[in-house]
Design an enzyme around this catalytic site. Structure first.
Site, PDB file in Angstrom:
ATOM      1  N   ASP A  41      35.243  31.007  40.847  1.00 30.49           N
ATOM      2  CA  ASP A  41      33.784  30.898  40.704  1.00 30.49           C
ATOM      3  C   ASP A  41      33.410  30.342  39.327  1.00 30.49           C
ATOM      4  O   ASP A  41      32.236  30.148  39.017  1.00 30.49           O
ATOM      5  CB  ASP A  41      33.065  32.225  41.008  1.00 30.49           C
ATOM      6  CG  ASP A  41      33.373  33.323  40.020  1.00 30.49           C
ATOM      7  OD1 ASP A  41      34.230  33.129  39.130  1.00 30.49           O
ATOM      8  OD2 ASP A  41      32.745  34.406  40.128  1.00 30.49           O
ATOM      9  N   SER A  42      34.439  30.002  38.512  1.00 29.81           N
ATOM     10  CA  SER A  42      34.207  29.223  37.294  1.00 29.81           C
ATOM     11  C   SER A  42      33.564  27.889  37.660  1.00 29.81           C
ATOM     12  O   SER A  42      32.975  27.225  36.799  1.00 29.81           O
ATOM     13  CB  SER A  42      35.522  28.984  36.542  1.00 29.81           C
ATOM     14  OG  SER A  42      36.504  28.468  37.424  1.00 29.81           O
TER      15      SER A  42
ATOM     16  N   ASP B 131      37.807  32.863  45.500  1.00 22.75           N
ATOM     17  CA  ASP B 131      37.262  33.795  44.495  1.00 22.75           C
ATOM     18  C   ASP B 131      35.928  34.323  45.025  1.00 22.75           C
ATOM     19  O   ASP B 131      34.978  33.548  45.207  1.00 22.75           O
ATOM     20  CB  ASP B 131      37.062  33.015  43.191  1.00 22.75           C
ATOM     21  CG  ASP B 131      36.957  33.923  41.990  1.00 22.75           C
ATOM     22  OD1 ASP B 131      37.164  35.140  42.131  1.00 22.75           O
ATOM     23  OD2 ASP B 131      36.685  33.396  40.889  1.00 22.75           O
TER      24      ASP B 131
ATOM     25  N   LYS C 207      40.119  36.896  45.771  1.00 20.82           N
ATOM     26  CA  LYS C 207      40.163  37.537  44.436  1.00 20.82           C
ATOM     27  C   LYS C 207      38.867  38.302  44.199  1.00 20.82           C
ATOM     28  O   LYS C 207      37.779  37.801  44.476  1.00 20.82           O
ATOM     29  CB  LYS C 207      40.379  36.497  43.329  1.00 20.82           C
ATOM     30  CG  LYS C 207      40.375  37.141  41.929  1.00 20.82           C
ATOM     31  CD  LYS C 207      40.872  36.216  40.847  1.00 20.82           C
ATOM     32  CE  LYS C 207      39.816  35.280  40.302  1.00 20.82           C
ATOM     33  NZ  LYS C 207      38.639  35.971  39.720  1.00 20.82           N
TER      34      LYS C 207
ATOM     35  N   GLU D 218      36.874  40.604  41.103  1.00 22.18           N
ATOM     36  CA  GLU D 218      36.809  41.106  39.732  1.00 22.18           C
ATOM     37  C   GLU D 218      36.545  42.613  39.758  1.00 22.18           C
ATOM     38  O   GLU D 218      35.866  43.121  40.667  1.00 22.18           O
ATOM     39  CB  GLU D 218      35.676  40.401  38.961  1.00 22.18           C
ATOM     40  CG  GLU D 218      35.976  38.944  38.703  1.00 22.18           C
ATOM     41  CD  GLU D 218      34.929  38.261  37.830  1.00 22.18           C
ATOM     42  OE1 GLU D 218      34.078  38.953  37.216  1.00 22.18           O
ATOM     43  OE2 GLU D 218      34.958  37.022  37.757  1.00 22.18           O
TER      44      GLU D 218
ATOM     45  N   GLU E  74      42.661  38.710  32.112  1.00 21.71           N
ATOM     46  CA  GLU E  74      41.943  37.680  31.346  1.00 21.71           C
ATOM     47  C   GLU E  74      41.577  38.211  29.960  1.00 21.71           C
ATOM     48  O   GLU E  74      40.924  39.260  29.828  1.00 21.71           O
ATOM     49  CB  GLU E  74      40.676  37.233  32.108  1.00 21.71           C
ATOM     50  CG  GLU E  74      39.925  36.135  31.355  1.00 21.71           C
ATOM     51  CD  GLU E  74      38.925  35.368  32.206  1.00 21.71           C
ATOM     52  OE1 GLU E  74      38.891  35.572  33.432  1.00 21.71           O
ATOM     53  OE2 GLU E  74      38.175  34.553  31.628  1.00 21.71           O
TER      54      GLU E  74
HETATM   55  O1  KIV Z   1      36.845  31.715  38.268  1.00 18.77           O
HETATM   56  C1  KIV Z   1      37.919  31.449  37.707  1.00 18.77           C
HETATM   57  O2  KIV Z   1      38.287  30.292  37.486  1.00 18.77           O
HETATM   58  C2  KIV Z   1      38.770  32.569  37.314  1.00 18.77           C
HETATM   59  C3  KIV Z   1      40.004  32.275  36.522  1.00 18.77           C
HETATM   60  C4  KIV Z   1      39.662  31.870  35.151  1.00 18.77           C
HETATM   61  C5  KIV Z   1      40.952  33.397  36.553  1.00 18.77           C
HETATM   62  O3  KIV Z   1      38.454  33.667  37.613  1.00 18.77           O
END
Ligand code: KIV
Length: 280
Positions: free
Chosen positions: A44-45, A83, A112, A114, A181
């Site tokens: 989600d970056s 994510d 994934k 968080e 992280e």
């Molecule tokens: O969203 C993302 O790219 C991430 C990575 C930096 C681990 O969570």
């Protein structure tokens, strides 16, 4: 053939490093795949690095879902991890499993999540559905407002104990790996050694079981990415800039396109018609 969860776990057992990169589309995902990277994270970056949003919590479920589908459809080998965006579980943990199913249906192999205060309501429920989960602790951007001013987490004994306990719980719930992280490397090493599942570090030092970076950052495409932990493995910004300037010059000079780069008329009637039109 796609990498499996078993293959990723085996890599930790054999002490082989696990390689992870983010990718968000069918342009870069196949390149990452061709390079033999073990896991592609559709992170989600994307909210920040692609869509220019201030926070990852602003990205929508549909945006993440569509890009996860694009990455899954355009790759063959890497294990694809979707994510989960903030809105799919942190607003209302009771809806998490339904959103998780939609992600798995577009072709990713794992999800994934968080860490957040109600994560114990989400991850065990998602794993109970048979969906593989990668945890994420340390600096967790979706909870940035609750983490204090420093990006680095686990900087005192109490904070370190909290991270060790979070990692233990994630393993106990059945996660197949954990992103660490921005954690001091000695703490990341301790956590890695305490777990049987792999840790994937970003800003967590060399002793993690694997490493992840954001693709546009490590390719040198994102000028805003200036982190202590980031190494530039390319300079694509400059390469792209040079190519675009060259294109501009050639268009302005009239040297692009040439006749070879244009379509010819094959119909003699049309040829005569155009000639007549030009003479009028
Ligand atoms: O969203 C993302 O790219 C991430 C990575 C930096 C681990 O969570």
């Amino acid at each position: 053939m796609r990498n499996t969860i078993e293959y990723i776990l085996l890599k930790k057992e054999r002490n082989e490093k696990i390689t992870v990169l983010t990718a968000y589309d069918r342009v870069f995902a196949p390149v990452v795949d061709a390079a033999g990277i073990d896991i592609i994270l559709v992170g989600d970056s994307m909210a920040n690095v692609v869509l220019g949003m201030k926070s990852t919590i602003d990205i929508s479920f549909e945006e993440m879902l569509n890009h996860t589908r694009a990455v899954a459809n355009s790759t063959q080998n890497a294990l694809v991890v979707g994510d989960m965006p903030f809105c799919s579980y942190q607003n209302d943990p009771a809806v998490a499993v339904g959103y998780a199913r939609q992600f798995m249906e577009v072709g990713c192999q794992a999800l994934k999540y968080e860490w957040f205060e109600r994560v114990s309501e989400v991850i065990p429920a998602v794993i109970a559905e048979g969906f593989p989960v990668m945890g994420h602790i340390g600096f967790t951007p979706q909870s940035e407002d609750k983490l204090g001013s420093s990006r680095v987490q686990g900087k005192d004994v109490e904070a370190a104990e909290r991270l060790i306990e979070q990692a233990r719980l994630l393993e106990e719930w059945g996660c197949f790996s954990i992103v660490l992280e921005c954690v001091p490397w000695k703490l990341a090493r301790l956590i890695t050694n305490k777990l049987t599942i792999p840790t994937i570090g970003i800003g967590a030092g060399q002793y993690c079981s694997g490493q992840v970076l954001v693709i546009y950052d490590m390719l040198g495409l994102n000028k805003e990415a200036q982190f202590k932990f980031l190494r530039l493995f390319g300079n694509l910004y400059n390469n792209a800039l040079e190519a675009i300037k060259k294109y501009k010059t050639e268009v302005v000079q009239g040297t692009f396109p040439t006749e070879q780069e244009s379509f010819k008329i094959t119909d003699p009637d049309l040829e005569r018609f155009l000639l007549k039109q030009e003479q009028e």
